[in-house]
Design a protein around this motif. Structure first.
Motif, PDB file in Angstrom:
ATOM      1  N   ALA A 148      -0.565 -14.868   3.937  1.00  0.00           N
ATOM      2  CA  ALA A 148      -1.450 -13.699   3.358  1.00  0.00           C
ATOM      3  C   ALA A 148      -2.693 -13.591   3.859  1.00  0.00           C
ATOM      4  O   ALA A 148      -2.791 -12.779   4.388  1.00  0.00           O
ATOM      5  N   PRO A 149      -3.196 -15.080   4.073  1.00  0.00           N
ATOM      6  CA  PRO A 149      -5.157 -14.908   5.080  1.00  0.00           C
ATOM      7  C   PRO A 149      -4.483 -14.463   6.455  1.00  0.00           C
ATOM      8  O   PRO A 149      -5.638 -13.793   6.843  1.00  0.00           O
ATOM      9  N   LEU A 150      -3.570 -14.766   6.687  1.00  0.00           N
ATOM     10  CA  LEU A 150      -3.232 -14.427   8.332  1.00  0.00           C
ATOM     11  C   LEU A 150      -2.988 -12.682   8.893  1.00  0.00           C
ATOM     12  O   LEU A 150      -3.600 -12.192   9.300  1.00  0.00           O
ATOM     13  N   HIS A 151      -1.970 -12.038   7.200  1.00  0.00           N
ATOM     14  CA  HIS A 151      -1.532 -10.781   7.346  1.00  0.00           C
ATOM     15  C   HIS A 151      -3.454 -10.257   7.445  1.00  0.00           C
ATOM     16  O   HIS A 151      -2.688  -9.302   7.189  1.00  0.00           O
ATOM     17  N   MET A 152      -3.670 -10.773   6.284  1.00  0.00           N
ATOM     18  CA  MET A 152      -5.308 -10.335   6.016  1.00  0.00           C
ATOM     19  C   MET A 152      -6.343 -10.351   7.106  1.00  0.00           C
ATOM     20  O   MET A 152      -6.840  -8.511   7.184  1.00  0.00           O
ATOM     21  N   THR A 153      -6.475 -10.829   8.132  1.00  0.00           N
ATOM     22  CA  THR A 153      -6.732 -10.787   8.990  1.00  0.00           C
ATOM     23  C   THR A 153      -6.378  -9.252   9.877  1.00  0.00           C
ATOM     24  O   THR A 153      -6.381  -8.117  10.875  1.00  0.00           O
ATOM     25  N   SER A 154      -4.950  -9.669  10.163  1.00  0.00           N
ATOM     26  CA  SER A 154      -3.709  -8.541  10.236  1.00  0.00           C
ATOM     27  C   SER A 154      -4.082  -7.070   9.878  1.00  0.00           C
ATOM     28  O   SER A 154      -4.878  -5.927  10.798  1.00  0.00           O
ATOM     29  N   PHE A 155      -4.881  -7.350   8.808  1.00  0.00           N
ATOM     30  CA  PHE A 155      -4.583  -5.569   8.340  1.00  0.00           C
ATOM     31  C   PHE A 155      -6.399  -5.507   8.573  1.00  0.00           C
ATOM     32  O   PHE A 155      -6.487  -3.882   8.932  1.00  0.00           O
ATOM     33  N   CYS A 156      -7.141  -6.530   8.715  1.00  0.00           N
ATOM     34  CA  CYS A 156      -8.252  -5.570   9.097  1.00  0.00           C
ATOM     35  C   CYS A 156      -8.704  -5.323  10.626  1.00  0.00           C
ATOM     36  O   CYS A 156      -9.276  -4.530  11.034  1.00  0.00           O
ATOM     37  N   LEU A 157      -7.959  -5.545  11.576  1.00  0.00           N
ATOM     38  CA  LEU A 157      -7.526  -5.199  12.827  1.00  0.00           C
ATOM     39  C   LEU A 157      -7.143  -4.002  13.247  1.00  0.00           C
ATOM     40  O   LEU A 157      -7.433  -3.470  13.914  1.00  0.00           O
ATOM     41  N   HIS A 158      -5.925  -3.869  12.508  1.00  0.00           N
ATOM     42  CA  HIS A 158      -5.805  -2.628  12.624  1.00  0.00           C
ATOM     43  C   HIS A 158      -6.336  -1.790  11.896  1.00  0.00           C
ATOM     44  O   HIS A 158      -5.458  -0.175  12.441  1.00  0.00           O
ATOM     45  N   ASP A 159      -6.942  -2.099  10.330  1.00  0.00           N
ATOM     46  CA  ASP A 159      -7.986  -0.388  10.260  1.00  0.00           C
ATOM     47  C   ASP A 159      -9.179  -0.959  11.323  1.00  0.00           C
ATOM     48  O   ASP A 159      -9.179   0.933  11.392  1.00  0.00           O
ATOM     49  N   ALA A 160      -9.662  -1.832  11.458  1.00  0.00           N
ATOM     50  CA  ALA A 160     -10.461  -1.872  13.024  1.00  0.00           C
ATOM     51  C   ALA A 160     -10.330  -0.640  13.894  1.00  0.00           C
ATOM     52  O   ALA A 160     -11.212  -0.138  14.777  1.00  0.00           O
ATOM     53  N   GLN A 310      -3.571  -5.096   0.302  1.00  0.00           N
ATOM     54  CA  GLN A 310      -2.030  -6.486  -0.316  1.00  0.00           C
ATOM     55  C   GLN A 310      -1.038  -5.153  -0.552  1.00  0.00           C
ATOM     56  O   GLN A 310       0.188  -5.895  -0.017  1.00  0.00           O
ATOM     57  N   ASP A 311      -1.120  -4.093  -0.294  1.00  0.00           N
ATOM     58  CA  ASP A 311       0.448  -3.018   0.123  1.00  0.00           C
ATOM     59  C   ASP A 311       0.782  -3.042   1.516  1.00  0.00           C
ATOM     60  O   ASP A 311       1.918  -3.721   1.826  1.00  0.00           O
ATOM     61  N   TYR A 312      -0.406  -3.341   2.369  1.00  0.00           N
ATOM     62  CA  TYR A 312      -0.193  -3.964   3.794  1.00  0.00           C
ATOM     63  C   TYR A 312       0.161  -5.408   3.758  1.00  0.00           C
ATOM     64  O   TYR A 312       1.256  -5.401   4.646  1.00  0.00           O
ATOM     65  N   VAL A 313      -0.529  -6.067   3.503  1.00  0.00           N
ATOM     66  CA  VAL A 313      -0.097  -7.651   3.841  1.00  0.00           C
ATOM     67  C   VAL A 313       1.517  -7.961   3.179  1.00  0.00           C
ATOM     68  O   VAL A 313       2.377  -8.281   3.419  1.00  0.00           O
ATOM     69  N   ALA A 314       1.562  -7.179   2.245  1.00  0.00           N
ATOM     70  CA  ALA A 314       3.068  -7.663   1.469  1.00  0.00           C
ATOM     71  C   ALA A 314       4.046  -7.479   2.104  1.00  0.00           C
ATOM     72  O   ALA A 314       5.320  -7.503   2.673  1.00  0.00           O
ATOM     73  N   ALA A 315       3.559  -5.923   2.599  1.00  0.00           N
ATOM     74  CA  ALA A 315       5.061  -5.132   3.510  1.00  0.00           C
ATOM     75  C   ALA A 315       5.292  -6.230   5.296  1.00  0.00           C
ATOM     76  O   ALA A 315       6.209  -6.326   5.744  1.00  0.00           O
ATOM     77  N   ALA A 316       3.947  -5.896   5.672  1.00  0.00           N
ATOM     78  CA  ALA A 316       3.627  -7.216   6.864  1.00  0.00           C
ATOM     79  C   ALA A 316       4.172  -8.763   6.720  1.00  0.00           C
ATOM     80  O   ALA A 316       5.510  -9.166   7.436  1.00  0.00           O
ATOM     81  N   ALA A 317       4.439  -9.228   5.364  1.00  0.00           N
ATOM     82  CA  ALA A 317       4.601 -10.525   5.116  1.00  0.00           C
ATOM     83  C   ALA A 317       6.425 -10.489   5.103  1.00  0.00           C
ATOM     84  O   ALA A 317       7.515 -10.701   5.715  1.00  0.00           O
ATOM     85  N   ASN A 318       6.979  -8.904   3.850  1.00  0.00           N
ATOM     86  CA  ASN A 318       8.112  -8.910   3.949  1.00  0.00           C
ATOM     87  C   ASN A 318       9.167  -9.026   5.438  1.00  0.00           C
ATOM     88  O   ASN A 318      10.177  -9.007   6.051  1.00  0.00           O
ATOM     89  N   ALA A 319       8.126  -8.128   6.621  1.00  0.00           N
ATOM     90  CA  ALA A 319       8.769  -7.801   7.761  1.00  0.00           C
ATOM     91  C   ALA A 319       8.642  -9.199   8.534  1.00  0.00           C
ATOM     92  O   ALA A 319       9.818  -8.915   9.776  1.00  0.00           O
TER      93      ALA A 319
END
Length: 357
Positions: A148-160, A310-319
């Motif tokens: 969760a904490p790592l993919h939150m950063t992933s989400f932010c990077l992707h968004d940026a 949360q949608d991004y983090v959940a999908a990334a974690a699942n993948a």
């Protein structure tokens, strides 16, 4: 009497367990018993930039010269002198690698609270926020503390990157492609229809693993940068290796249009520019996810930010959870035993370390 794992601030290769007395509670405080936490290459980044960003100040060490690397944990409130916090509550957030933590909840809501301990108030505020969570199974909690904490950063990077139209680049280079944050970013980029090519930069020993994830259009080793296409590129630098950045500048020149500095999985190599010419011909910036999160919350509002993230983090974690083996170990002594592998950078990319207490 409890235990705490701490490291030498001047030499991160030195870690040790220390004994400490349990602190007495004051009015308005609670005692959280840590149940489980993860340790990843991202935690080494906390140590590497501990002075720069202030990570050493979240949790005081036993003596001068030593520091506590924060970890993401699930904990239970086992003692309370706070009227809004009964014992038995379970929480998730930023903790020391220790048996327990004394906290001072403020801004208490049904979903969470802020630790108002005085020494933490000058630090990045998002790290002081904790979620109140209910009962859960160990597998779900391992995903929470690891990804969760790592993919939150992933989400932010992707968004940026999306926000800036990928800086008009036609390929995104991700250094340290095997790291969990990198894989979370690659996941988001991979599902972008019409987005730029996603190129993973990694060591020769990790090529097989990185290719097998199926998240990268191309995988290139650090010693074969000539294999990179000569076209406008953005570097997302999770490695923090000055030699690598210099080599990429030499290879791509003006085609390296932007560089985002995120982590330091190659923390022993140092980071930043030097007299050896590692300055990029394009723009560069240091990416600090907590600041970006606050910016987006102001723009979108908390509810919309939470929904998207949360949608991004959940999908990334699942993948990505499918390729990861959980290495669950008992006790702080197990962290001390595993720590040298993170120092050396030899911890397997397909394993996630979880310490249970």
């Amino acid at each position: 009497m409890g235990q705490l794992f701490e490291v030498n601030r001047k030499d991160l290769s030195q870690g040790r367990l220390v004994e400490r007395d349990a602190a007495a509670l004051e009015d308005g405080q609670v005692r959280a018993r840590i149940e489980r936490f993860s340790f990843t290459a991202n935690n080494m980044t906390y140590g590497a930039v501990g002075d720069l960003i202030g990570y050493w100040h979240f949790f005081p060490a036993s003596e001068e010269g030593w520091g506590v690397i924060p970890v993401w944990s699930v904990a239970e409130i086992v003692e309370s002198r706070h009227s809004d916090f009964p014992t038995g509550e379970r929480v998730y957030g930023y903790f020391p690698p220790a048996d327990e933590l004394v906290m001072q909840p403020g801004e208490v809501r049904a979903t969470g609270f802020v630790d108002m301990m005085p020494h933490r108030q000058v630090l990045p505020p998002l790290y002081n926020r904790y979620q109140r969570i209910g009962p859960s199974d160990p597998t779900a909690e391992n995903v929470r503390v690891l990804l969760a904490p790592l993919h939150m950063t992933s989400f932010c990077l992707h968004d940026a990157l999306h926000r800036e139209n990928f800086h008009d680049a036609t390929q995104v280079l991700i250094a340290s492609a095997s790291s969990k944050t990198s894989l979370g970013l690659a996941f988001g980029l991979h599902r972008d229809d019409g987005g730029p090519a996603v190129v993973g930069l990694t060591s020769a020993g990790n090529v097989g693993f990185v290719e097998a994830t199926g998240l990268y259009d191309q995988v290139v080793t650090y010693d074969d940068l000539d294999a990179l296409a000569d076209k406008p590129s953005v570097l997302v630098d999770m490695a923090g290796n000055r030699s690598l950045v210099s080599s990429l500048n030499a290879r791509l020149g003006d085609q390296l249009v932007h560089r985002i500095n995120v982590g330091m999985t190659h923390w022993a190599e140092g980071t930043g520019s030097d007299e050896g010419g590692d300055k990029s011909s394009g723009e560069e910036n240091f990416f600090f996810a907590p600041s970006y999160i606050l910016e987006r919350i102001k723009e979108w509002g908390p509810a919309e930010f939470d929904r998207r993230a949360q949608d991004y983090v959940a999908a990334a974690a699942n993948a990505t959870f499918g390729w990861m083996e959980i290495d669950e170990r008992k006790g702080l002594g197990a962290l001390a035993e595993a720590y040298p592998a993170f120092v050396e950078g030899s911890w397997p990319p397909d394993k996630g370390l979880v310490i249970t207490l």
